[in-house]
Design a protein around this motif. Structure first.
Motif, PDB file in Angstrom:
ATOM      1  N   SER A 118      -2.453   6.376   5.692  1.00 22.59           N
ATOM      2  CA  SER A 118      -3.316   7.548   5.559  1.00 22.59           C
ATOM      3  C   SER A 118      -2.508   8.822   5.805  1.00 22.59           C
ATOM      4  O   SER A 118      -1.810   8.922   6.823  1.00 22.59           O
ATOM      5  N   HIS A 123      -1.452  -8.431   4.549  1.00 23.76           N
ATOM      6  CA  HIS A 123      -1.191  -7.937   3.188  1.00 23.76           C
ATOM      7  C   HIS A 123      -0.230  -8.809   2.386  1.00 23.76           C
ATOM      8  O   HIS A 123      -0.153  -8.701   1.173  1.00 23.76           O
ATOM      9  N   GLU A 178       5.758   2.790  -3.006  1.00 23.79           N
ATOM     10  CA  GLU A 178       4.960   2.006  -3.954  1.00 23.79           C
ATOM     11  C   GLU A 178       4.224   0.859  -3.238  1.00 23.79           C
ATOM     12  O   GLU A 178       3.035   0.648  -3.425  1.00 23.79           O
ATOM     13  N   ASN A 203       1.507   2.251  -0.947  1.00 26.78           N
ATOM     14  CA  ASN A 203       0.308   2.673  -1.684  1.00 26.78           C
ATOM     15  C   ASN A 203      -0.499   1.469  -2.164  1.00 26.78           C
ATOM     16  O   ASN A 203      -1.728   1.493  -2.162  1.00 26.78           O
ATOM     17  N   TRP A 204       0.205   0.422  -2.546  1.00 24.00           N
ATOM     18  CA  TRP A 204      -0.482  -0.794  -2.983  1.00 24.00           C
ATOM     19  C   TRP A 204      -1.292  -1.383  -1.815  1.00 24.00           C
ATOM     20  O   TRP A 204      -2.457  -1.763  -1.973  1.00 24.00           O
ATOM     21  N   GLY A 246      -2.392   0.212   0.779  1.00 25.88           N
ATOM     22  CA  GLY A 246      -3.479   1.146   1.049  1.00 25.88           C
ATOM     23  C   GLY A 246      -4.644   0.929   0.100  1.00 25.88           C
ATOM     24  O   GLY A 246      -5.812   0.889   0.524  1.00 25.88           O
ATOM     25  N   LYS A 247      -4.331   0.769  -1.154  1.00 24.72           N
ATOM     26  CA  LYS A 247      -5.365   0.625  -2.181  1.00 24.72           C
ATOM     27  C   LYS A 247      -6.043  -0.752  -2.082  1.00 24.72           C
ATOM     28  O   LYS A 247      -7.263  -0.867  -2.130  1.00 24.72           O
ATOM     29  N   THR A 248      -5.239  -1.790  -1.937  1.00 29.30           N
ATOM     30  CA  THR A 248      -5.775  -3.160  -1.972  1.00 29.30           C
ATOM     31  C   THR A 248      -6.641  -3.471  -0.748  1.00 29.30           C
ATOM     32  O   THR A 248      -7.646  -4.176  -0.861  1.00 29.30           O
ATOM     33  N   GLY A 260      -7.654  -0.994   1.609  1.00 25.93           N
ATOM     34  CA  GLY A 260      -8.258   0.213   2.182  1.00 25.93           C
ATOM     35  C   GLY A 260      -7.607   0.555   3.522  1.00 25.93           C
ATOM     36  O   GLY A 260      -8.235   1.157   4.399  1.00 25.93           O
ATOM     37  N   ASP A 270      -5.245   2.048   6.536  1.00 24.45           N
ATOM     38  CA  ASP A 270      -4.783   3.361   6.998  1.00 24.45           C
ATOM     39  C   ASP A 270      -3.401   3.294   7.633  1.00 24.45           C
ATOM     40  O   ASP A 270      -2.709   4.297   7.746  1.00 24.45           O
TER      41      ASP A 270
END
Ligand code: SAH
Length: 233
Positions: free
Chosen positions: A81, A98, A156, A159-160, A162-164, A166, A168
């Motif tokens: 975040s 992750h 990269e 961000n993956w 973070g997106k996958t 959610g 922080d």
């Protein structure tokens, strides 16, 4: 009551041991465990070494061998975040792994059959942390933490994650500790202070801020322990 306080690295628990002053050291399963009493309550403190496997071993040992009935984790993490800066504190609401991937069978990232993508941390201790934060005059963010056996120093990948999920923040032990505590029915609280932004400068930032961020986290954890003890009285 016996409270476990764990970190992954020596720097994460040394401020806690300093505060305790005296403790008994026991060598067990390749690690050192430090037992002490704080305001009349038994504590067991240890650092696991880095990663999901070692943190699983240590969390399990603290519960099954040393008899801890709640667990608090203190350490550092990489921020996902953009609102989290070096030194900021994040309390995990829930955690995922992750790097756990059986998506080839149609499952979502982080999922294993009979498991779940996320494990939720103890709500009471999260509530308590809000009070502790306001008493200390600190702002503490709540959020999702993603765990994996990788030091992420790549925009990269970060961000993956973070997106996958959610997520922080990311680190290398919280998700596995969460699985252990949840399986053994032990309330747990995972706190991290940001040491880096999981980007290309992460390793330099980590080296520079590990000690100061680990101290921030440890100081908060000790206030949490105080609050837990007072609440139990
Ligand atoms: N410098 C150490 C390795 C540190 S690994 C050595 O050389 O031995 C990073 C540790 O801090 C892990 O325990 C992890 O939980 C946390 N952490 C902080 N920033 C991280 C990041 N960007 N990615 C993954 N883990 C991170």
């Amino acid at each position: 009551m016996k409270i476990a306080i764990m970190g992954a690295m020596p720097e994460e628990i040394s401020p806690i041991l300093e505060k305790l002053g005296s403790y008994k050291t026991t060598q067990y399963a390749g690690n050192k465990y430090y037992e002490s009493t704080y305001r009349g309550v038994d504590l067991v403190v240890a650092y696991s070494k880095i990663g999901k496997v070692f943190s699983t071993l240590t969390a399990t040992t603290m519960i099954e061998h040393f008899g801890a009935d709640r667990l608090l984790f203190s350490g550092v993490a990489g921020a996902i975040s953009p609102t989290l800066k070096v030194g900021d504190l994040i309390v995990a609401t829930k955690l995922s792994q992750h790097d756990l991937d059986i998506t080839a069978f149609g499952h979502p990232y982080g999922y294993v059959p009979e498991g779940a993508v996320f494990v939720e941390a103890d709500k009471e201790m999260i509530e308590m942390s809000k009070k502790v934060a306001s008493e200390m005059g600190k702002s503490v963010q709540e959020g999702i933490i993603a765990t994996g056996d990788q030091f992420v120093a790549n925009e990269e990948r970060k961000n993956w994650i973070g997106k996958t999920f959610g997520a922080d923040a990311l680190e290398m032990e919280g998700g596995s500790v969460a699985v252990v505590c949840s399986a053994l029915n032990i309330p747990f609280f995972i706190l991290r202070a940001i040491s880096d932004a999981a980007d290309m400068d992460a390793s330099f930032s980590f080296d520079e801020f590990l000690e100061s961020s680990a101290k921030e986290s440890a100081e908060f954890i000790m206030k949490m322990v105080q609050s837990i003890i007072e609440n139990a009285k």
